[in-house]
Design a protein around this motif. Sequence first.
Motif, PDB file in Angstrom:
ATOM      1  N   PHE A 250       0.851  -1.191   0.000  1.00 17.14           N
ATOM      2  CA  PHE A 250       0.000   0.000   0.000  1.00 17.14           C
ATOM      3  C   PHE A 250       0.887   1.242   0.000  1.00 17.14           C
ATOM      4  CE2 PHE A 250      -2.559  -3.323   1.813  1.00 17.14           C
ATOM      5  CZ  PHE A 250      -3.868  -3.049   1.423  1.00 17.14           C
ATOM      6  N   GLU A 251       0.415   2.286  -0.685  1.00 20.35           N
ATOM      7  CA  GLU A 251       1.050   3.584  -0.539  1.00 20.35           C
ATOM      8  C   GLU A 251       0.045   4.529   0.108  1.00 20.35           C
ATOM      9  OE1 GLU A 251       2.304   5.092  -4.312  1.00 20.35           O
ATOM     10  OE2 GLU A 251       0.284   5.575  -4.992  1.00 20.35           O
ATOM     11  N   GLY A 252       0.538   5.659   0.567  1.00 25.64           N
ATOM     12  CA  GLY A 252      -0.249   6.489   1.469  1.00 25.64           C
ATOM     13  C   GLY A 252       0.220   6.124   2.859  1.00 25.64           C
ATOM     14  N   LEU A 253      -0.476   5.195   3.485  1.00 23.61           N
ATOM     15  CA  LEU A 253       0.022   4.565   4.703  1.00 23.61           C
ATOM     16  C   LEU A 253       0.873   3.382   4.236  1.00 23.61           C
ATOM     17  CD1 LEU A 253       0.091   4.342   7.773  1.00 23.61           C
ATOM     18  CD2 LEU A 253      -1.967   2.911   7.644  1.00 23.61           C
ATOM     19  N   ASP A 254       2.167   3.641   4.048  1.00 24.90           N
ATOM     20  CA  ASP A 254       3.051   2.660   3.416  1.00 24.90           C
ATOM     21  C   ASP A 254       3.217   1.435   4.293  1.00 24.90           C
ATOM     22  OD1 ASP A 254       4.003   3.969   0.919  1.00 24.90           O
ATOM     23  OD2 ASP A 254       4.651   5.513   2.331  1.00 24.90           O
ATOM     24  N   ARG A 255       2.869   0.282   3.723  1.00 27.02           N
ATOM     25  CA  ARG A 255       2.973  -0.970   4.466  1.00 27.02           C
ATOM     26  C   ARG A 255       2.754  -2.120   3.499  1.00 27.02           C
ATOM     27  NH1 ARG A 255      -2.035   0.899   4.295  1.00 27.02           N
ATOM     28  NH2 ARG A 255      -3.881  -0.395   4.668  1.00 27.02           N
ATOM     29  N   VAL A 256       3.051  -3.336   3.965  1.00 25.54           N
ATOM     30  CA  VAL A 256       2.738  -4.567   3.238  1.00 25.54           C
ATOM     31  C   VAL A 256       1.883  -5.428   4.149  1.00 25.54           C
ATOM     32  CG1 VAL A 256       3.664  -6.658   2.170  1.00 25.54           C
ATOM     33  CG2 VAL A 256       4.851  -4.473   1.863  1.00 25.54           C
ATOM     34  N   VAL A 257       0.798  -5.963   3.598  1.00 23.11           N
ATOM     35  CA  VAL A 257      -0.150  -6.766   4.366  1.00 23.11           C
ATOM     36  C   VAL A 257      -0.269  -8.131   3.714  1.00 23.11           C
ATOM     37  CG1 VAL A 257      -2.517  -6.920   5.237  1.00 23.11           C
ATOM     38  CG2 VAL A 257      -1.402  -4.679   5.050  1.00 23.11           C
ATOM     39  N   THR A 258      -0.310  -9.171   4.545  1.00 25.04           N
ATOM     40  CA  THR A 258      -0.440 -10.540   4.063  1.00 25.04           C
ATOM     41  C   THR A 258      -1.842 -11.060   4.368  1.00 25.04           C
ATOM     42  OG1 THR A 258       1.916 -11.023   4.302  1.00 25.04           O
ATOM     43  CG2 THR A 258       0.417 -12.900   4.322  1.00 25.04           C
ATOM     44  N   TYR A 259      -2.402 -11.777   3.392  1.00 23.44           N
ATOM     45  CA  TYR A 259      -3.737 -12.359   3.536  1.00 23.44           C
ATOM     46  C   TYR A 259      -3.643 -13.867   3.306  1.00 23.44           C
ATOM     47  CZ  TYR A 259      -5.460  -7.570   3.214  1.00 23.44           C
ATOM     48  OH  TYR A 259      -5.698  -6.229   3.436  1.00 23.44           O
ATOM     49  N   ASP A 260      -4.004 -14.639   4.342  1.00 24.44           N
ATOM     50  CA  ASP A 260      -4.099 -16.082   4.158  1.00 24.44           C
ATOM     51  C   ASP A 260      -5.293 -16.416   3.277  1.00 24.44           C
ATOM     52  OD1 ASP A 260      -1.867 -16.674   5.729  1.00 24.44           O
ATOM     53  OD2 ASP A 260      -3.056 -16.612   7.561  1.00 24.44           O
ATOM     54  N   ASP A 261      -6.307 -15.583   3.359  1.00 23.89           N
ATOM     55  CA  ASP A 261      -7.518 -15.702   2.554  1.00 23.89           C
ATOM     56  C   ASP A 261      -7.998 -14.279   2.268  1.00 23.89           C
ATOM     57  OD1 ASP A 261     -10.623 -15.758   2.301  1.00 23.89           O
ATOM     58  OD2 ASP A 261     -10.049 -17.850   2.004  1.00 23.89           O
ATOM     59  N   PRO A 262      -8.388 -13.967   1.021  1.00 21.86           N
ATOM     60  CA  PRO A 262      -8.756 -12.576   0.720  1.00 21.86           C
ATOM     61  C   PRO A 262      -9.996 -12.082   1.447  1.00 21.86           C
ATOM     62  CG  PRO A 262      -9.208 -14.027  -1.149  1.00 21.86           C
ATOM     63  CD  PRO A 262      -8.411 -14.820  -0.174  1.00 21.86           C
ATOM     64  N   ASP A 263     -10.776 -12.981   2.030  1.00 16.45           N
ATOM     65  CA  ASP A 263     -11.984 -12.571   2.745  1.00 16.45           C
ATOM     66  C   ASP A 263     -11.761 -12.377   4.241  1.00 16.45           C
ATOM     67  OD1 ASP A 263     -13.971 -12.452   0.639  1.00 16.45           O
ATOM     68  OD2 ASP A 263     -13.761 -14.625   0.478  1.00 16.45           O
ATOM     69  N   THR A 264     -10.542 -12.616   4.716  1.00 10.68           N
ATOM     70  CA  THR A 264     -10.265 -12.499   6.144  1.00 10.68           C
ATOM     71  C   THR A 264      -9.468 -11.236   6.437  1.00 10.68           C
ATOM     72  OG1 THR A 264      -8.242 -13.819   5.955  1.00 10.68           O
ATOM     73  CG2 THR A 264     -10.291 -15.001   6.399  1.00 10.68           C
ATOM     74  N   ALA A 265      -9.284 -10.930   7.713  1.00 11.52           N
ATOM     75  CA  ALA A 265      -8.514  -9.751   8.113  1.00 11.52           C
ATOM     76  C   ALA A 265      -7.063  -9.881   7.666  1.00 11.52           C
ATOM     77  CB  ALA A 265      -8.588  -9.582   9.630  1.00 11.52           C
ATOM     78  N   GLY A 266      -6.472  -8.746   7.323  1.00 14.10           N
ATOM     79  CA  GLY A 266      -5.085  -8.748   6.897  1.00 14.10           C
ATOM     80  C   GLY A 266      -4.127  -8.791   8.072  1.00 14.10           C
ATOM     81  N   ALA A 267      -2.918  -9.280   7.815  1.00 12.46           N
ATOM     82  CA  ALA A 267      -1.859  -9.337   8.823  1.00 12.46           C
ATOM     83  C   ALA A 267      -0.722  -8.427   8.356  1.00 12.46           C
ATOM     84  CB  ALA A 267      -1.368 -10.766   9.008  1.00 12.46           C
ATOM     85  N   PRO A 268      -0.649  -7.202   8.865  1.00 11.61           N
ATOM     86  CA  PRO A 268       0.405  -6.276   8.423  1.00 11.61           C
ATOM     87  C   PRO A 268       1.786  -6.755   8.848  1.00 11.61           C
ATOM     88  CG  PRO A 268      -1.380  -5.114   9.563  1.00 11.61           C
ATOM     89  CD  PRO A 268      -1.573  -6.574   9.822  1.00 11.61           C
TER      90      PRO A 268
END
Length: 305
Positions: free
Chosen positions: A123-141
Amino acid sequence: MLDRRRSALIGVAIAFLTGTAPAHADAVLDHVGTYVWERDEAPFGGFSGIEIAPDGASFHALTDRSHLYWGSVQRDDLGIVRGMTVAGRAHLKDSSGNPLPPGYTGDSEGLAVGADGRIHVSFEGLDRVVTYDDPDTAGAPLPRPPQVPGMGQNAGLEALAIRDDGTLIAVPERSANETIPFTALAFDGAWTQLARIRRDPRWRAVGADFGPDGWFYLLERDFRGVLGFTSRVRRMRLTADGVQDDEILLETRPLQYDNLEGISVWHDGTDIRVTLISDDNFIFLQRTEIVEYRLRQTQAQALRN
């Protein structure tokens, strides 16, 4: 002498007309086909990332408003894209499970899918990388990456790729100025500055992928105002000693394509193929294009071998 000059001029003309790199390059990209992808729904558009499965038959595509699409790719007997069938769509969520809004916290730009199926988004703006085990679940930054010169609200972690060993590589859209190299960041439990990648004036990094050949492929973009966008594809080796064998494979003409922002590199069973996707900015005058090229070894490289 005249024949050599004539041959050189013909080579330059062909490169200009086809958008390929000069004939002396070790490899070039030959156009396979272009497909205009259309879908009548509000979230569709603004694509900033794409991943094509190793068999070329399925895809993940990311918009810059935190929507992820996936499905199958329809190809004809020549392997040219003739359709994109959507099997699902998810509105990506934050770590609390709330859908990400467009803008500062939801400006999703880079996409990388690991061999384990986990989905990584930069993501840019709030720069970070997020991992998703499943696209419908909460992200893990992941831990927040370091700020490097040039990063800003609209110039953050635009390009994201994953190596076979699971290491994530992120490249900001720009550097401190047009003559200072891009900083490639690596995450393997912690963020480090992996390499400095040459930046040429006007060009910005917008997409990246590792090919099945182990090379790092970087998609760059230049905006020419009324002349629209130009794009180029470079490949290089990222080693412990820095960047090696950096070469330009493709440079497109103004208005040849729309705003290409995502890149996926895979093997079609015969050759390496490069798939690109455009960001239409949700403007009706622009379009979502799936553009594919095939990597061809040139005579210069063949002679080296």
